[in-house]
Design a protein around this motif. Structure first.
Motif, PDB file in Angstrom:
ATOM      1  N   ALA A 172       0.829  -1.216  -0.054  1.00 37.84           N
ATOM      2  CA  ALA A 172      -0.005   0.079  -0.127  1.00 37.84           C
ATOM      3  C   ALA A 172       0.820   1.327   0.099  1.00 37.84           C
ATOM      4  CB  ALA A 172      -0.954  -0.007   1.258  1.00 37.84           C
ATOM      5  N   HIS A 173       2.043   1.259   0.999  1.00 41.77           N
ATOM      6  CA  HIS A 173       2.744   2.349   0.989  1.00 41.77           C
ATOM      7  C   HIS A 173       3.523   2.631  -0.385  1.00 41.77           C
ATOM      8  CE1 HIS A 173       5.461   5.698   2.590  1.00 41.77           C
ATOM      9  NE2 HIS A 173       6.550   4.530   2.125  1.00 41.77           N
ATOM     10  N   SER A 176       1.276   3.626  -3.304  1.00 42.86           N
ATOM     11  CA  SER A 176       0.773   5.062  -3.116  1.00 42.86           C
ATOM     12  C   SER A 176       1.688   6.005  -3.565  1.00 42.86           C
ATOM     13  CB  SER A 176       0.362   5.264  -1.719  1.00 42.86           C
ATOM     14  OG  SER A 176      -0.771   4.482  -1.382  1.00 42.86           O
ATOM     15  N   ILE A 180       1.667   8.628  -7.124  1.00 41.31           N
ATOM     16  CA  ILE A 180       1.994  10.110  -7.060  1.00 41.31           C
ATOM     17  C   ILE A 180       3.010  10.553  -7.583  1.00 41.31           C
ATOM     18  CG2 ILE A 180       2.335  11.917  -5.405  1.00 41.31           C
ATOM     19  CD1 ILE A 180       0.708  10.327  -3.216  1.00 41.31           C
ATOM     20  N   THR A 254       7.407  12.938  -2.908  1.00 37.91           N
ATOM     21  CA  THR A 254       5.907  13.327  -3.490  1.00 37.91           C
ATOM     22  C   THR A 254       5.654  14.775  -3.527  1.00 37.91           C
ATOM     23  OG1 THR A 254       4.703  12.722  -1.628  1.00 37.91           O
ATOM     24  CG2 THR A 254       5.480  11.009  -3.234  1.00 37.91           C
ATOM     25  N   THR A 286       1.286   6.464   4.791  1.00 34.39           N
ATOM     26  CA  THR A 286       0.330   5.978   3.333  1.00 34.39           C
ATOM     27  C   THR A 286      -1.046   6.602   3.219  1.00 34.39           C
ATOM     28  OG1 THR A 286       1.410   3.804   3.436  1.00 34.39           O
ATOM     29  CG2 THR A 286      -0.576   4.130   2.106  1.00 34.39           C
ATOM     30  N   ASN A 287      -1.835   6.547   4.468  1.00 34.85           N
ATOM     31  CA  ASN A 287      -3.098   6.994   4.362  1.00 34.85           C
ATOM     32  C   ASN A 287      -2.951   8.638   4.357  1.00 34.85           C
ATOM     33  OD1 ASN A 287      -4.157   4.588   5.125  1.00 34.85           O
ATOM     34  ND2 ASN A 287      -4.216   5.063   7.304  1.00 34.85           N
ATOM     35  N   LEU A 289      -1.027  10.349   2.023  1.00 33.36           N
ATOM     36  CA  LEU A 289      -0.793  10.262   0.901  1.00 33.36           C
ATOM     37  C   LEU A 289      -2.255   9.977   0.120  1.00 33.36           C
ATOM     38  CD1 LEU A 289       2.661   8.649   0.303  1.00 33.36           C
ATOM     39  CD2 LEU A 289       2.089  11.143  -0.071  1.00 33.36           C
ATOM     40  N   ARG A 290      -2.938   9.007   0.391  1.00 32.67           N
ATOM     41  CA  ARG A 290      -3.962   8.483  -0.346  1.00 32.67           C
ATOM     42  C   ARG A 290      -5.377   9.204  -0.029  1.00 32.67           C
ATOM     43  NH1 ARG A 290      -4.284   2.254   0.564  1.00 32.67           N
ATOM     44  NH2 ARG A 290      -5.886   2.280  -0.916  1.00 32.67           N
ATOM     45  N   HIS A 291      -5.395   9.797   1.335  1.00 25.07           N
ATOM     46  CA  HIS A 291      -6.797  10.166   1.590  1.00 25.07           C
ATOM     47  C   HIS A 291      -7.023  11.522   2.382  1.00 25.07           C
ATOM     48  CE1 HIS A 291      -7.835   5.920   1.099  1.00 25.07           C
ATOM     49  NE2 HIS A 291      -6.704   5.566   1.972  1.00 25.07           N
ATOM     50  N   ALA A 329      -9.738   4.086   4.288  1.00 24.16           N
ATOM     51  CA  ALA A 329      -8.435   3.624   5.066  1.00 24.16           C
ATOM     52  C   ALA A 329      -8.850   2.505   5.857  1.00 24.16           C
ATOM     53  CB  ALA A 329      -7.619   4.679   5.458  1.00 24.16           C
TER      54      ALA A 329
END
Length: 369
Positions: A172-173, A176, A180, A254, A286-287, A289-291, A329
């Motif tokens: 996931a990390h 992600s 990006i 990123t 990770t969360n 970056l994604r959310h 998440a």
């Protein structure tokens, strides 16, 4: 090897007890002594198949033992049927419980014969006690084996769950960050080719690092299958707090600003606590970056005081409905809480009153010892 040891032990016991009794009781009576000894040897021989066919071996040994009693009444029933009792123990440990109960009942039927040769009530009691003890010993062995198998299954399930968490956090990390970076490279590909190349190199570095960690995880499934390439990866350090800056650098690549603060002595932590803190930070980043909508800054704080380790990850993303880091998440948050629970700690995660999203965990040091 175990079956051979069982046979040798059983054979030695039968030769020592019924064999000696027959020699003593049959002294001076050559024909009957010879037949009785032949029956004892037959019992010893069939014991070799007591694990493969315990019911048949039990029947043969019981018949042979009763024949010995008929030939030499001076031999006690308990001694003459010792081979059958040994087989009953094996049958009780290996056969279905209902079958072993029927075998136990059948072995109790000859009990009245124990009155012979002056045995009386004491002889009957001793015989029944020996039969019941043999059956009980088999049940104990059966329960012990079942407990061992249950522990093995539980260990396998826990190991699979651990590997699943590791793979989830790692993939996931890494993905992600790669998504990006790929998007950034596409945006500036024509105008800033040097910046696009930098993003592509960051993707390559992240992918190589993730591949190395995956190879380390796959060692649990058979290191001999990984080939020579994996040997080099084994020499690289695995996920640890010593590599926290490397983790932060992948996020900084990123465009996100990442501040890392350490406090206290973090060297020498139990491996499980060290890995848990690293994975919590990784999943929290990770969360973000994604959310975390609108987030451009995240701070990581790790504090150790000798008794516990506290880790806090805070971003400055929007906290409106559907835009917090918790959106989408759920699996990651559940995984972080499970990791903290497994080492005896706790974790909370949610929007902050002043804006942003916070993940905070407290892990006891002795929980990972």
């Amino acid at each position: 090897m175990e079956l051979r040891a069982l046979w040798w032990g059983s054979a030695g016991l039968v030769l020592a007890v019924p064999g000696t009794s027959v020699l003593v009781a049959g002294a001076g009576d050559g024909p009957r002594l010879a037949v009785a000894l032949a029956l004892v040897l037959a019992q010893v021989l069939v014991l070799r198949w007591q694990v493969r066919a315990p019911v048949a071996v039990l029947a043969v040994n019981a018949a042979a033992g009763l024949a010995v009693c008929a030939l030499l009444p001076e031999v006690t029933l308990t001694g003459a049927l010792l081979a059958a009792q040994v087989t009953l123990c094996v049958l009780s440990a290996t056969a279905p419980r209902r079958t072993s109960l029927w075998a136990l009942a059948a072995m109790c039927l000859p009990a009245p014969l124990a009155f012979g040769a002056g045995g009386g009530p004491t002889g009957v009691t001793l015989y029944l006690l020996a039969v019941v003890l043999a059956w009980t010993a088999g049940q104990w062995r059966r329960a012990q084996r079942a407990r061992t198998e249950a522990e093995l299954r539980r260990a396998v399930v826990e190991e699979r769950a651990r590997i699943a968490r590791e793979v989830h956090d790692l993939v996931a990390h890494t993905l992600s960050v790669m998504v990006i970076q790929a998007g950034a490279a596409d945006d500036v590909f024509d105008r800033r080719p040097d910046q696009a190349r930098q993003a592509l190199r960051a993707i390559e570095t992240g992918a190589r690092s993730a591949l190395g960690e995956l190879r380390l995880l796959l060692r649990a499934f058979g290191p001999e299958e990984l080939g020579d390439d994996a040997a080099g990866e084994r020499r690289k350090p695995g996920p640890t707090l010593a590599r926290l800056d490397e983790l932060a650098d992948t996020v900084r690549a990123t465009g996100m600003s990442v501040r890392v603060h350490r406090e206290g002595v973090l060297d020498g932590l139990p491996a499980t606590v060290d890995l848990t803190v690293y994975r919590i930070v990784q999943e929290a980043l990770t969360n973000t970056l994604r959310h975390a909508v609108g987030a451009d800054e995240v701070s990581v704080r790790v504090t150790a005081d000798g008794e516990c380790v506290e880790v806090t990850v805070v971003d400055n993303g929007l906290t409106g409905q559907g835009s917090s880091a918790s959106a989408g998440a759920g699996r990651g948050l559940v995984g972080m809480r499970e990791r903290a629970r497994l080492v005896g700690g706790g974790l909370r995660a949610g929007p902050r009153a002043g804006g942003g999203f916070e993940v905070a965990a407290r892990l006891p040091v002795e929980g990972g010892s």
